[in-house]
Design a protein around this motif. Structure first.
Motif, PDB file in Angstrom:
ATOM      1  N   ALA A  36      12.388   2.086   8.577  1.00 16.42           N
ATOM      2  CA  ALA A  36      12.957   1.266   7.507  1.00 16.42           C
ATOM      3  C   ALA A  36      11.978   0.200   7.040  1.00 16.42           C
ATOM      4  O   ALA A  36      11.877  -0.091   5.839  1.00 16.42           O
ATOM      5  CB  ALA A  36      14.255   0.622   8.002  1.00 16.42           C
ATOM      6  N   ILE A  37      11.240  -0.386   7.966  1.00 11.88           N
ATOM      7  CA  ILE A  37      10.244  -1.406   7.609  1.00 11.88           C
ATOM      8  C   ILE A  37       9.173  -0.799   6.707  1.00 11.88           C
ATOM      9  O   ILE A  37       8.819  -1.363   5.658  1.00 11.88           O
ATOM     10  CB  ILE A  37       9.614  -2.007   8.882  1.00 11.88           C
ATOM     11  CG1 ILE A  37      10.635  -2.852   9.643  1.00 11.88           C
ATOM     12  CG2 ILE A  37       8.381  -2.851   8.537  1.00 11.88           C
ATOM     13  CD1 ILE A  37      10.172  -3.287  11.028  1.00 11.88           C
ATOM     14  N   GLU A  38       8.652   0.351   7.097  1.00 13.11           N
ATOM     15  CA  GLU A  38       7.583   0.977   6.311  1.00 13.11           C
ATOM     16  C   GLU A  38       8.074   1.396   4.928  1.00 13.11           C
ATOM     17  O   GLU A  38       7.366   1.211   3.929  1.00 13.11           O
ATOM     18  CB  GLU A  38       7.032   2.181   7.073  1.00 13.11           C
ATOM     19  CG  GLU A  38       6.218   1.794   8.309  1.00 13.11           C
ATOM     20  CD  GLU A  38       5.501   2.982   8.910  1.00 13.11           C
ATOM     21  OE1 GLU A  38       6.179   4.002   9.171  1.00 13.11           O
ATOM     22  OE2 GLU A  38       4.269   2.901   9.095  1.00 13.11           O
ATOM     23  N   GLU A  39       9.279   1.954   4.864  1.00  9.47           N
ATOM     24  CA  GLU A  39       9.800   2.385   3.567  1.00  9.47           C
ATOM     25  C   GLU A  39      10.076   1.180   2.665  1.00  9.47           C
ATOM     26  O   GLU A  39       9.845   1.236   1.450  1.00  9.47           O
ATOM     27  CB  GLU A  39      11.065   3.220   3.753  1.00  9.47           C
ATOM     28  CG  GLU A  39      10.808   4.594   4.359  1.00  9.47           C
ATOM     29  CD  GLU A  39      12.003   5.521   4.247  1.00  9.47           C
ATOM     30  OE1 GLU A  39      12.978   5.165   3.538  1.00  9.47           O
ATOM     31  OE2 GLU A  39      11.958   6.609   4.852  1.00  9.47           O
ATOM     32  N   HIS A  40      10.566   0.093   3.249  1.00  9.66           N
ATOM     33  CA  HIS A  40      10.836  -1.099   2.456  1.00  9.66           C
ATOM     34  C   HIS A  40       9.534  -1.703   1.938  1.00  9.66           C
ATOM     35  O   HIS A  40       9.468  -2.128   0.772  1.00  9.66           O
ATOM     36  CB  HIS A  40      11.578  -2.126   3.308  1.00  9.66           C
ATOM     37  CG  HIS A  40      12.141  -3.265   2.527  1.00  9.66           C
ATOM     38  ND1 HIS A  40      13.175  -3.134   1.626  1.00  9.66           N
ATOM     39  CD2 HIS A  40      11.802  -4.586   2.493  1.00  9.66           C
ATOM     40  CE1 HIS A  40      13.455  -4.294   1.090  1.00  9.66           C
ATOM     41  NE2 HIS A  40      12.634  -5.199   1.595  1.00  9.66           N
ATOM     42  N   ALA A  41       8.507  -1.713   2.770  1.00  8.44           N
ATOM     43  CA  ALA A  41       7.208  -2.229   2.324  1.00  8.44           C
ATOM     44  C   ALA A  41       6.683  -1.407   1.157  1.00  8.44           C
ATOM     45  O   ALA A  41       6.165  -1.962   0.168  1.00  8.44           O
ATOM     46  CB  ALA A  41       6.216  -2.211   3.483  1.00  8.44           C
ATOM     47  N   ALA A  42       6.809  -0.092   1.254  1.00  6.48           N
ATOM     48  CA  ALA A  42       6.338   0.779   0.167  1.00  6.48           C
ATOM     49  C   ALA A  42       7.133   0.522  -1.115  1.00  6.48           C
ATOM     50  O   ALA A  42       6.570   0.496  -2.215  1.00  6.48           O
ATOM     51  CB  ALA A  42       6.457   2.239   0.590  1.00  6.48           C
ATOM     52  N   ALA A  43       8.447   0.325  -0.981  1.00  6.17           N
ATOM     53  CA  ALA A  43       9.276   0.068  -2.155  1.00  6.17           C
ATOM     54  C   ALA A  43       8.889  -1.245  -2.828  1.00  6.17           C
ATOM     55  O   ALA A  43       8.853  -1.342  -4.063  1.00  6.17           O
ATOM     56  CB  ALA A  43      10.748   0.047  -1.756  1.00  6.17           C
ATOM     57  N   LEU A  44       8.579  -2.266  -2.037  1.00  4.85           N
ATOM     58  CA  LEU A  44       8.172  -3.545  -2.611  1.00  4.85           C
ATOM     59  C   LEU A  44       6.836  -3.415  -3.337  1.00  4.85           C
ATOM     60  O   LEU A  44       6.653  -3.973  -4.428  1.00  4.85           O
ATOM     61  CB  LEU A  44       8.072  -4.603  -1.506  1.00  4.85           C
ATOM     62  CG  LEU A  44       9.395  -5.038  -0.880  1.00  4.85           C
ATOM     63  CD1 LEU A  44       9.146  -5.958   0.303  1.00  4.85           C
ATOM     64  CD2 LEU A  44      10.279  -5.750  -1.907  1.00  4.85           C
ATOM     65  N   ARG A  45       5.911  -2.695  -2.736  1.00  6.85           N
ATOM     66  CA  ARG A  45       4.618  -2.499  -3.410  1.00  6.85           C
ATOM     67  C   ARG A  45       4.813  -1.763  -4.730  1.00  6.85           C
ATOM     68  O   ARG A  45       4.139  -2.068  -5.728  1.00  6.85           O
ATOM     69  CB  ARG A  45       3.655  -1.756  -2.488  1.00  6.85           C
ATOM     70  CG  ARG A  45       3.107  -2.621  -1.347  1.00  6.85           C
ATOM     71  CD  ARG A  45       1.974  -1.931  -0.610  1.00  6.85           C
ATOM     72  NE  ARG A  45       2.448  -0.826   0.198  1.00  6.85           N
ATOM     73  CZ  ARG A  45       2.713  -0.888   1.500  1.00  6.85           C
ATOM     74  NH1 ARG A  45       2.562  -2.043   2.144  1.00  6.85           N
ATOM     75  NH2 ARG A  45       3.129   0.166   2.153  1.00  6.85           N
ATOM     76  N   ALA A  46       5.733  -0.794  -4.734  1.00  5.14           N
ATOM     77  CA  ALA A  46       6.006  -0.056  -5.977  1.00  5.14           C
ATOM     78  C   ALA A  46       6.597  -0.955  -7.054  1.00  5.14           C
ATOM     79  O   ALA A  46       6.420  -0.709  -8.249  1.00  5.14           O
ATOM     80  CB  ALA A  46       6.946   1.110  -5.680  1.00  5.14           C
ATOM     81  N   LEU A  47       7.298  -2.004  -6.630  1.00  5.12           N
ATOM     82  CA  LEU A  47       7.856  -2.958  -7.591  1.00  5.12           C
ATOM     83  C   LEU A  47       6.790  -3.872  -8.181  1.00  5.12           C
ATOM     84  O   LEU A  47       7.051  -4.579  -9.151  1.00  5.12           O
ATOM     85  CB  LEU A  47       8.910  -3.824  -6.909  1.00  5.12           C
ATOM     86  CG  LEU A  47      10.299  -3.230  -6.685  1.00  5.12           C
ATOM     87  CD1 LEU A  47      11.187  -4.232  -5.969  1.00  5.12           C
ATOM     88  CD2 LEU A  47      10.924  -2.830  -7.998  1.00  5.12           C
ATOM     89  N   GLY A  48       5.616  -3.912  -7.557  1.00  3.95           N
ATOM     90  CA  GLY A  48       4.551  -4.781  -8.020  1.00  3.95           C
ATOM     91  C   GLY A  48       4.288  -5.975  -7.138  1.00  3.95           C
ATOM     92  O   GLY A  48       3.501  -6.857  -7.503  1.00  3.95           O
ATOM     93  N   VAL A  49       4.936  -6.025  -5.968  1.00  6.00           N
ATOM     94  CA  VAL A  49       4.681  -7.123  -5.031  1.00  6.00           C
ATOM     95  C   VAL A  49       3.277  -6.964  -4.443  1.00  6.00           C
ATOM     96  O   VAL A  49       2.922  -5.891  -3.946  1.00  6.00           O
ATOM     97  CB  VAL A  49       5.737  -7.136  -3.907  1.00  6.00           C
ATOM     98  CG1 VAL A  49       5.360  -8.138  -2.830  1.00  6.00           C
ATOM     99  CG2 VAL A  49       7.114  -7.449  -4.480  1.00  6.00           C
ATOM    100  N   ALA A  50       2.492  -8.020  -4.501  1.00 10.14           N
ATOM    101  CA  ALA A  50       1.101  -7.988  -4.048  1.00 10.14           C
ATOM    102  C   ALA A  50       0.944  -8.824  -2.781  1.00 10.14           C
ATOM    103  O   ALA A  50       1.774  -9.699  -2.490  1.00 10.14           O
ATOM    104  CB  ALA A  50       0.186  -8.525  -5.145  1.00 10.14           C
TER     105      ALA A  50
END
Length: 501
Positions: A36-50
């Protein structure tokens, strides 16, 4: 760089099926948590979080919220857990200096995100049963905004200070600091891999790192309740699974006084951790009676440096008063005067703390950071003294010290005396403006349920133990003391509710 997250990844590799989290609707292993941590991190990066961006989590405590905090850190961003009870102006005052890029919320309320100019995403299934990854699925309202201002890729988490005397500031904790702090707490609080920690405190408080992060550091299980609710705590204790319990004294007293509390609820607990109990002298004894298998652990800490002094279980067996404990390994505690010079042992002064894991500063508040720093240490704002054996005792907050007619009055000293009166259930002492004395001592008391309090009797009780200038000039009898979300007495609110009484 040593990261706290690396410990969670190791647990997921080496003990994937070990239970990590329990909440109201689910139970999850370390492997499920890490996925869940890894998938959430990927989702945030996809949103544009840097990397270095601040991401605010406006969620109730639970497995999704905790995994979201870790997911933000895994994305290289900085997690900012928000007190969801704050009003819009209060939340904005705290968050505006942080310039967040993204807000994660339970509901698609765009008011705060629009005012901050940041992106908004919701977790609509956060409270639903099912796999943790499903509960953390994001619905994008607006993608992450460009996060202006300073970026710090070493930062992992920003924790708001209490804000009971002004706008809360954001204490910045690095990845390395969280690792060192969790390791210290795990050792000093005697947490085992087989422990199940029952946790009902906020996530926007340093306690989430002290208790939950440390439990997971040990490979144990964190049982997360969304809030303090006596019935929910009793239900969890009745399962016999929890082995550890943490809470503010106010919350634990409410639990012990619940009519449904019985011997079966304390049977499985082997450690109880609690904060300062200066105004409740009989409290430790009541805990020992309620949790006969448990040993007690108390201590001292603050948002800026975490828990830095402990009275550990083996130090309480002889009944000697050891205050709030000695500094834990790696920590230096000094007591200094207004000029920053050490005072004689036993004398009261400000508590000055230096810890390897202390905050790196208040985010975007350089003046406040400089005002708190003292040659590499942090000024706590607390008044206290060290006894001959090096144990720390508190005299109260410096801002709460009452100066009446030129004499210093420490509220804790007066609270201790009033709390010994048999009619008193809870007490808080504070200063009120006085045209003659500058400040006068006042006390708010809560009687035991079904009983009354005689103010004249309390006054005579105080006169027998205190100098005249320390005796409260007014006693306010209340049904309850106002509390902060962290279950501490809110003295600013107390002054307001008693101002015209």
């Amino acid at each position: 760089m040593t990261r706290y997250l690396d410990v969670l990844a190791d647990h997921a590799r080496h003990a994937p099926n070990a239970p990590a989290l329990i909440d109201a609707v689910g139970e999850y292993t370390y492997a499920e948590l890490w996925t869940a941590i890894e998938e959430h991190a990927a989702a945030l990066r996809a949103l544009g979080v840097a990397p270095g961006d601040r991401v605010v989590t406006a969620l109730a405590p639970g497995a999704p919220h905790l995994a979201a905090l870790f997911g933000v850190m895994a994305a290289g961003a900085v997690a900012v857990p928000l007190n969801i009870r704050l009003t819009l102006p209060e939340a904005y005052a705290f968050l505006a200096p942080l310039c967040p890029a993204q807000l994660l919320a339970a509901e698609p309320d765009t008011g705060l995100a629009a005012k901050l100019g940041c992106g908004l995403a919701t977790l609509p299934s956060a409270s639903a049963p099912g796999p943790l990854t499903d509960r953390m699925a994001l619905t994008v309202v607006t993608p992450a905004s460009s996060s202006p201002g300073f970026r710090d890729e070493a930062a992992a988490m920003i924790i708001g200070t209490g804000g009971t005397t002004g706008e809360p500031k954001g204490a910045t904790w690095t990845h390395s600091a969280l690792y060192q702090y969790a390791a210290s707490c795990q050792a000093q609080m005697e947490i085992r891999r087989t422990d199940v920690e029952l946790y009902f405190s906020p996530f926007f408080h340093i306690a989430v790192a002290t208790i939950v992060f440390a439990t997971l550091f040990a490979g144990g299980t964190a049982w997360l309740l969304p809030r303090f609710d006596e019935a929910a705590v009793l239900d969890a204790l009745a399962t016999g699974r929890p082995t550890r319990l943490f809470g503010a004294p106010t919350a634990l007293l409410r639990l012990l006084e619940h009519p449904g509390f019985g011997a079966e609820h304390g049977a499985s607990i082997r450690r109880v951790l609690f904060g300062s109990t200066a105004s409740v002298p009989a409290f430790p004894g009541r805990l020992r009676a309620a949790f006969p298998r448990a040993r007690l652990i108390t201590g001292y800490g603050a948002t800026e440096f975490g828990a830095v002094a402990r009275v550990r279980s083996w130090e309480q067996e002889d009944g000697v008063d050891r205050g709030l404990g000695r500094p834990v390994p790696g920590v230096s505690i000094r007591i200094v005067d207004d000029a920053g010079h050490d005072v004689p042992r036993g004398s009261v002064g400000e508590v000055l703390v230096r810890a390897p894991w202390q905050m790196s500063g208040y985010w975007a508040r350089p003046e406040q950071t400089r005002a708190t720093a003292a040659d590499g240490a942090i000024r706590s704002g607390d008044l206290g003294w060290l006894d001959e054996d090096g144990f720390l005792h508190l005299a109260g907050r410096a801002k709460d010290m009452i100066i009446s007619g030129g004499e210093n009055v420490f509220p804790i000293e007066v609270e201790n005396v009033i709390a010994r009166h048999p009619q008193v259930h809870q007490v808080a002492v504070f200063g009120a403006d006085d045209p003659l004395w500058g400040e006068r001592v006042e006390a708010a008391v809560v009687p035991h349920p079904g009983r009354g309090v005689d103010p004249d009797g309390l006054r005579e009780h105080c006169r027998a133990a205190l100098a005249g200038y320390k005796v409260p000039r007014r006693f306010h009898v209340l049904d309850a003391l106002p509390m902060t979300p962290a279950m501490k007495v809110d003295k600013r609110a107390l002054r307001e509710v008693t101002r015209d009484a």
